[in-house]
Design an enzyme around this catalytic site. Structure first.
Site, PDB file in Angstrom:
ATOM      1  CB  SER A 243      -0.892   0.007   1.241  1.00 46.40           C
ATOM      2  OG  SER A 243      -0.096   0.295   2.378  1.00 46.40           O
ATOM      3  CE  LYS A 244      -1.328   6.901  -2.886  1.00 46.61           C
ATOM      4  NZ  LYS A 244      -2.759   7.105  -2.843  1.00 46.61           N
ATOM      5  NE  ARG A 245       0.569   0.601   5.905  1.00 47.02           N
ATOM      6  CZ  ARG A 245       1.128  -0.585   6.004  1.00 47.02           C
ATOM      7  NH1 ARG A 245       2.276  -0.728   6.628  1.00 47.02           N
ATOM      8  NH2 ARG A 245       0.554  -1.645   5.474  1.00 47.02           N
ATOM      9  N   GLY A 247       5.597   3.224   0.016  1.00 47.84           N
ATOM     10  CA  GLY A 247       6.207   4.051  -1.016  1.00 47.84           C
ATOM     11  C   GLY A 247       5.378   3.947  -2.286  1.00 47.84           C
TER      12      GLY A 247
END
Ligand code: GLU
Length: 463
Positions: A243-245, A247
């Protein structure tokens, strides 16, 4: 049989790595057999679908070079066709009208939950031989439900996960058209795969639960079933869903960060499929090798270092002119000055061995395209009297020496010998004066690239 595969993204966001991998495998499978790769945009979720997301998907596919042979087909443009199929199913008795209100359906689910049963539609409006249906209530617009088989089970041999069996009792009589006539998700997918004569469906394993429903609908339509393969999801390095976490998850963040499409393709190809120990291969090689037997059933973990390693490999393979085109925008953004400076392709050629990304390469090349600003303290440290004297000799000799790497290296050696110095004692201050930094490629190569005039000007300024 002609192989026909499809990529069927919902345009609700960017093209993420998992989607790109699905697209890559579907594309490669079609290419392997000289078949057809179809692009279908599943845009029926009007609230979440956007034209920007459609564009982002098309851009991502284009960057990766995953060309489709047919489409893009848009589900929103196929509404008449879905309505026609709904009508055909009502006529054939494989679907029926249901006049229960959403509240009634919720109430029956609640009753079943309370009785410890799996909540499902109770079949109130399902026609059966000898059964009397309730009277049609006034003013209620019906939904259309699929008449799912009551008994038996659905089994398919998943090309990734092996045989999967779901009992029909687990499956509801699915709503295939809403009160306003709009078709629902699983129904559209089944009709599309049927109409588009899809032979192999590869998709994320978040769709496993949809597959038995789609199979039942396809059977009711008398359609031939495609083979299904559900690819496990991609996890971040911490084992959590990517996920966005973690990167960048959008494919189009990668060109931005200086990755080459060849590297991304090669990386995704191996992230869930293998060919012995082979790690580096071209897309031509991949399409020749790709098969469904070597898809990995366990979740794949995204490994940033490995992507960087592959990118470095492809950067080294890339000709310097193309590297220059790719690096130029970043250098320009960073204020590079090109007048009188060495040619960018040559500089990049000298530096590409060690770069994991084009951005790193551009950063490294910047030393040739800005005014050097050596740190005065460092300069004082390196410019001892002995070094100043040697630099004087160096400047004298530089005025006449033949300006190529070999001659420059020989001349440097003579200067060192004459002043009883070691190479770093001269190379370090030269690097500082020429570039403002202590780390550069080999000093003779740097001297050659800057050219006589720049070298003399900067050394003399330093002295
Ligand atoms: N539209 C679905 C998605 O984006 C894929 C459907 C399919 O491949 O069958 O997740």
């Amino acid at each position: 049989m002609t192989v026909r595969t499809r990529f069927a993204p919902s345009p609700t966001g960017y093209l993420h790595l998992g989607g790109a991998r699905t697209a890559l495998y579907s594309w490669a499978y079609a290419r392997h057999f000289g078949g057809t790769f179809v692009l279908r945009i599943e845009d029926t979720d009007l609230e979440r679908s956007t034209p920007e997301a459609v564009q982002a998907i098309l851009d991502g596919m284009k960057w990766l070079g995953l060309e489709h042979d047919e489409g893009p087909f848009y589900q929103m443009q196929r509404m008449d066709r879905y309505r026609e199929v709904v009508k055909g199913m009502l006529d054939a008795g494989t679907a029926y009208l249901c006049y229960c209100s959403p509240e009634e359906v919720e109430a029956m689910r609640e009753r079943m939950r309370a009785a410890g049963e799996k909540p499902r539609y109770d079949g109130t409006w399902r026609p059966e031989p000898g059964k009397t249906l309730p009277g049609v209530p006034e003013g209620v617009k019906p939904v259309v439900r699929f008449k799912n088989p009551l008994d038996g089970e659905v089994t398919w041999h998943d090309v990734v996960k092996g045989p999967i069996t779901i009992g029909n009792k687990e499956l509801d009589d699915l709503v295939i058209a809403r009160p306003d006539g709009t078709p629902t998700y699983n129904f559209c997918v089944a009709v599309d795969d049927w109409d588009m004569k899809i032979t192999h469906v590869l998709r994320g394993d978040d769709h496993v639960n949809n597959t038995p429903r789609q199979i039942n609908i396809l059977r009711a339509l008398g359609a031939e079933l495609p083979q299904y393969g559900h690819l496990p999801m991609i996890l971040g390095a911490d084992g959590q869903k990517l996920s966005k976490r973690h990167g960048a998850v959008s494919v189009m963040d990668y060109p931005e960060q200086g990755y080459l499409p060849e590297a991304m393709l090669n990386y995704l190809a191996r992230l869930g499929w293998s060919h012995g120990d082979d790690e580096i291969f071209s897309m031509q090689q991949f399409t020749e090798w790709f098969n469904l037997e070597h898809l990995t059933a366990s979740a794949a973990q995204f490994n940033h270092e490995k992507l960087g390693w592959l990118n470095n490999h492809y950067i080294k393979q890339t000709d310097n002119e193309r590297l220059a085109q790719l690096a130029l925008p970043k250098l320009e953004r960073d204020g590079a000055r090109f007048d009188g400076a060495p040619a960018l392709p040559t500089v990049l050629g000298l530096m590409k061995e060690r770069a994991n990304t084009i951005n790193e390469l551009a950063d490294a090349a910047m030393l040739f395209y800005r005014d050097p600003q050596p740190d005065p303290e460092l300069l004082a440290l390196h410019l001892t009297d002995a070094v100043r004297a040697a630099l004087g000799t160096f400047a004298e000799r530089s005025a006449t020496v033949e300006w190529n790497k070999a001659a420059l290296a020989a001349m440097l050696k003579e200067v060192l010998a004459a002043h009883s110095l070691k190479m770093p004692q001269l190379a370090m201050p030269l690097r500082l004066l020429l570039t403002g930094q202590l780390q550069t490629p080999a000093i003779d190569a740097v001297l050659e690239l800057f050219g006589r005039d720049v070298v003399l000007a900067r050394v003399q300024k330093g002295l």
